[in-house]
Design a protein around this motif. Sequence first.
Motif, PDB file in Angstrom:
ATOM      1  N   GLN A 281       0.817  -1.199   0.000  1.00  0.00           N
ATOM      2  CA  GLN A 281       0.000   0.000   0.000  1.00  0.00           C
ATOM      3  C   GLN A 281       0.862   1.266   0.000  1.00  0.00           C
ATOM      4  O   GLN A 281       2.047   1.222   0.322  1.00  0.00           O
ATOM      5  N   ALA A 282       0.225   2.370  -0.335  1.00  0.00           N
ATOM      6  CA  ALA A 282       0.948   3.643  -0.348  1.00  0.00           C
ATOM      7  C   ALA A 282      -0.045   4.794  -0.244  1.00  0.00           C
ATOM      8  O   ALA A 282      -1.250   4.643  -0.519  1.00  0.00           O
ATOM      9  N   ILE A 283       0.483   5.949   0.158  1.00  0.00           N
ATOM     10  CA  ILE A 283      -0.263   7.208   0.076  1.00  0.00           C
ATOM     11  C   ILE A 283       0.137   7.871  -1.231  1.00  0.00           C
ATOM     12  O   ILE A 283       1.321   8.161  -1.448  1.00  0.00           O
ATOM     13  N   LEU A 284      -0.833   8.063  -2.112  1.00  0.00           N
ATOM     14  CA  LEU A 284      -0.570   8.668  -3.416  1.00  0.00           C
ATOM     15  C   LEU A 284      -1.038  10.117  -3.436  1.00  0.00           C
ATOM     16  O   LEU A 284      -2.080  10.445  -2.853  1.00  0.00           O
ATOM     17  N   VAL A 285      -0.296  10.961  -4.136  1.00  0.00           N
ATOM     18  CA  VAL A 285      -0.708  12.346  -4.386  1.00  0.00           C
ATOM     19  C   VAL A 285      -0.504  12.629  -5.871  1.00  0.00           C
ATOM     20  O   VAL A 285       0.230  11.910  -6.567  1.00  0.00           O
ATOM     21  N   ALA A 286      -1.146  13.659  -6.360  1.00  0.00           N
ATOM     22  CA  ALA A 286      -0.940  14.066  -7.746  1.00  0.00           C
ATOM     23  C   ALA A 286       0.502  14.526  -7.926  1.00  0.00           C
ATOM     24  O   ALA A 286       1.141  15.018  -6.986  1.00  0.00           O
ATOM     25  N   ASN A 287       1.019  14.384  -9.112  1.00  0.00           N
ATOM     26  CA  ASN A 287       2.418  14.712  -9.383  1.00  0.00           C
ATOM     27  C   ASN A 287       2.734  16.188  -9.101  1.00  0.00           C
ATOM     28  O   ASN A 287       3.847  16.529  -8.696  1.00  0.00           O
TER      29      ASN A 287
ATOM     30  N   SER B 150       1.339  18.011  -6.795  1.00  0.00           N
ATOM     31  CA  SER B 150       0.997  18.356  -5.414  1.00  0.00           C
ATOM     32  C   SER B 150       2.214  18.927  -4.697  1.00  0.00           C
ATOM     33  O   SER B 150       3.354  18.509  -4.927  1.00  0.00           O
ATOM     34  N   ASN B 151       1.969  19.875  -3.774  1.00  0.00           N
ATOM     35  CA  ASN B 151       3.066  20.439  -2.992  1.00  0.00           C
ATOM     36  C   ASN B 151       3.252  19.716  -1.658  1.00  0.00           C
ATOM     37  O   ASN B 151       4.033  20.143  -0.814  1.00  0.00           O
ATOM     38  N   LEU B 152       2.535  18.613  -1.461  1.00  0.00           N
ATOM     39  CA  LEU B 152       2.677  17.831  -0.239  1.00  0.00           C
ATOM     40  C   LEU B 152       3.978  17.033  -0.310  1.00  0.00           C
ATOM     41  O   LEU B 152       4.279  16.396  -1.326  1.00  0.00           O
ATOM     42  N   THR B 153       4.738  17.056   0.777  1.00  0.00           N
ATOM     43  CA  THR B 153       6.026  16.354   0.789  1.00  0.00           C
ATOM     44  C   THR B 153       6.148  15.330   1.912  1.00  0.00           C
ATOM     45  O   THR B 153       7.092  14.541   1.926  1.00  0.00           O
ATOM     46  N   SER B 154       5.210  15.332   2.860  1.00  0.00           N
ATOM     47  CA  SER B 154       5.276  14.439   4.008  1.00  0.00           C
ATOM     48  C   SER B 154       3.856  14.173   4.511  1.00  0.00           C
ATOM     49  O   SER B 154       2.962  15.016   4.338  1.00  0.00           O
ATOM     50  N   PRO B 155       3.622  13.022   5.162  1.00  0.00           N
ATOM     51  CA  PRO B 155       2.312  12.786   5.769  1.00  0.00           C
ATOM     52  C   PRO B 155       1.905  13.880   6.755  1.00  0.00           C
ATOM     53  O   PRO B 155       0.718  14.124   6.955  1.00  0.00           O
ATOM     54  N   GLU B 156       2.880  14.561   7.346  1.00  0.00           N
ATOM     55  CA  GLU B 156       2.542  15.656   8.267  1.00  0.00           C
ATOM     56  C   GLU B 156       1.817  16.792   7.546  1.00  0.00           C
ATOM     57  O   GLU B 156       1.053  17.535   8.157  1.00  0.00           O
ATOM     58  N   ASP B 157       2.054  16.902   6.239  1.00  0.00           N
ATOM     59  CA  ASP B 157       1.376  17.928   5.441  1.00  0.00           C
ATOM     60  C   ASP B 157      -0.094  17.602   5.203  1.00  0.00           C
ATOM     61  O   ASP B 157      -0.849  18.432   4.664  1.00  0.00           O
ATOM     62  N   LEU B 158      -0.528  16.386   5.573  1.00  0.00           N
ATOM     63  CA  LEU B 158      -1.921  15.985   5.364  1.00  0.00           C
ATOM     64  C   LEU B 158      -2.859  16.571   6.416  1.00  0.00           C
ATOM     65  O   LEU B 158      -4.077  16.460   6.290  1.00  0.00           O
ATOM     66  N   GLN B 159      -2.309  17.188   7.467  1.00  0.00           N
ATOM     67  CA  GLN B 159      -3.166  17.849   8.460  1.00  0.00           C
ATOM     68  C   GLN B 159      -3.940  18.980   7.783  1.00  0.00           C
ATOM     69  O   GLN B 159      -3.368  19.781   7.039  1.00  0.00           O
ATOM     70  N   GLY B 160      -5.238  18.986   8.021  1.00  0.00           N
ATOM     71  CA  GLY B 160      -6.081  19.981   7.378  1.00  0.00           C
ATOM     72  C   GLY B 160      -6.439  19.634   5.939  1.00  0.00           C
ATOM     73  O   GLY B 160      -7.016  20.453   5.225  1.00  0.00           O
ATOM     74  N   LYS B 161      -6.083  18.425   5.506  1.00  0.00           N
ATOM     75  CA  LYS B 161      -6.349  17.974   4.142  1.00  0.00           C
ATOM     76  C   LYS B 161      -7.377  16.841   4.148  1.00  0.00           C
ATOM     77  O   LYS B 161      -7.663  16.233   5.179  1.00  0.00           O
ATOM     78  N   LEU B 162      -7.881  16.548   2.954  1.00  0.00           N
ATOM     79  CA  LEU B 162      -8.863  15.481   2.785  1.00  0.00           C
ATOM     80  C   LEU B 162      -8.198  14.306   2.060  1.00  0.00           C
ATOM     81  O   LEU B 162      -7.615  14.478   0.979  1.00  0.00           O
ATOM     82  N   VAL B 163      -8.291  13.135   2.666  1.00  0.00           N
ATOM     83  CA  VAL B 163      -7.665  11.928   2.120  1.00  0.00           C
ATOM     84  C   VAL B 163      -8.762  10.943   1.725  1.00  0.00           C
ATOM     85  O   VAL B 163      -9.644  10.623   2.533  1.00  0.00           O
TER      86      VAL B 163
END
Length: 330
Positions: free
Chosen positions: A113-119, A121-134
């Motif tokens: 498994q993995a956490i995928l983001v769009a190419n 995206s400015n997200l660089t770490s799972p910590e950046d997912l705070q305040g985001k929708l997964v």
Amino acid sequence: MGASRVVVAIIVLLVLAAGVYYGFSKRGGSMYTIRAATLQGGISTLDIIEREGLLESRGYGLKVMRLQKTPDIIAALVKNDTDLAVIPAEMAAKLVEEGHDIVIVGVDMLQNQAILVANNSNLTSPEDLQGKLVGAVLPSGTYKLFKAYMKVVYNLTVVEGEKPSPGVITAVNVPPGSILNSLERGDVDAVVIWEPFVSLGLARGDRILVSFQDLWKKAGVEGEPVMLVWVARADFAEKHPDALNAFLSARSEAASMWVANRSLVIGMLMDLYKLPADAANILYNRTVIVQGYLTEDLVKSIRSEWWLAWRGGYLEKDPASIPDSVFYMP
């Protein structure tokens, strides 16, 4: 037809029937049909067992149940609609925790498994997912383990909801068949998913924010990052040990074929899951199939995965209390 011809015909039929019976007995099998459940859209060695007729060659039939959600697989086990099932390791512990009589008979593969983001995206770490929708399949073991990793590795809280909330990661339920499209449309900021969807995303240009194997290393736990295990109903294991051992032998052969025969696996993935060639090749490179039978080291790895699930809140009790008798090693 004269009486003598009738007698001859009966004798011929009896000889043929005896030959069929002897043929099955010689292979050490019977006409018993083994029922095995798996997730629709979830890869495993069961695909090769079915495709290559590895149980039939051992004198057993095979009925494959491909179900929409992991809870449907659990229900099939509980209701005796299946003999065996391939499920996430933490869900096997959950079954034991809830008092269901099952045994763990093998490990199928490590975490893919993995956490995928769009190419872009400015997200660089799972910590950046705070305040985001997964986006995630909330009833899945993958989502439960994602929550555990976020808590254990990053001390982050994951909640369910339709809109993001500050300070936490908000997860929304998306069916597996729609999850990559939800990322492409921008409905979610990231998705948590398993194979073959990870490779489909990578083939179209998405990128991995972090893989579960990397999260396992960051968690600092012992052993290998087990994902899928084979479980059997305890009454099936008790009443049909020869059938169970034939299945485990077939699974071991399927695992060896997976590792040794890339072209076979690529062709199967393209045919069964309608994957394009690039996605099938990415998937093959990302997937670690476990060969052979259950071992003491694999048991330790399973227990490490259970510890993560407990720390993440999925398991209510310390899984160290689960006895070793739940593991079946022929």
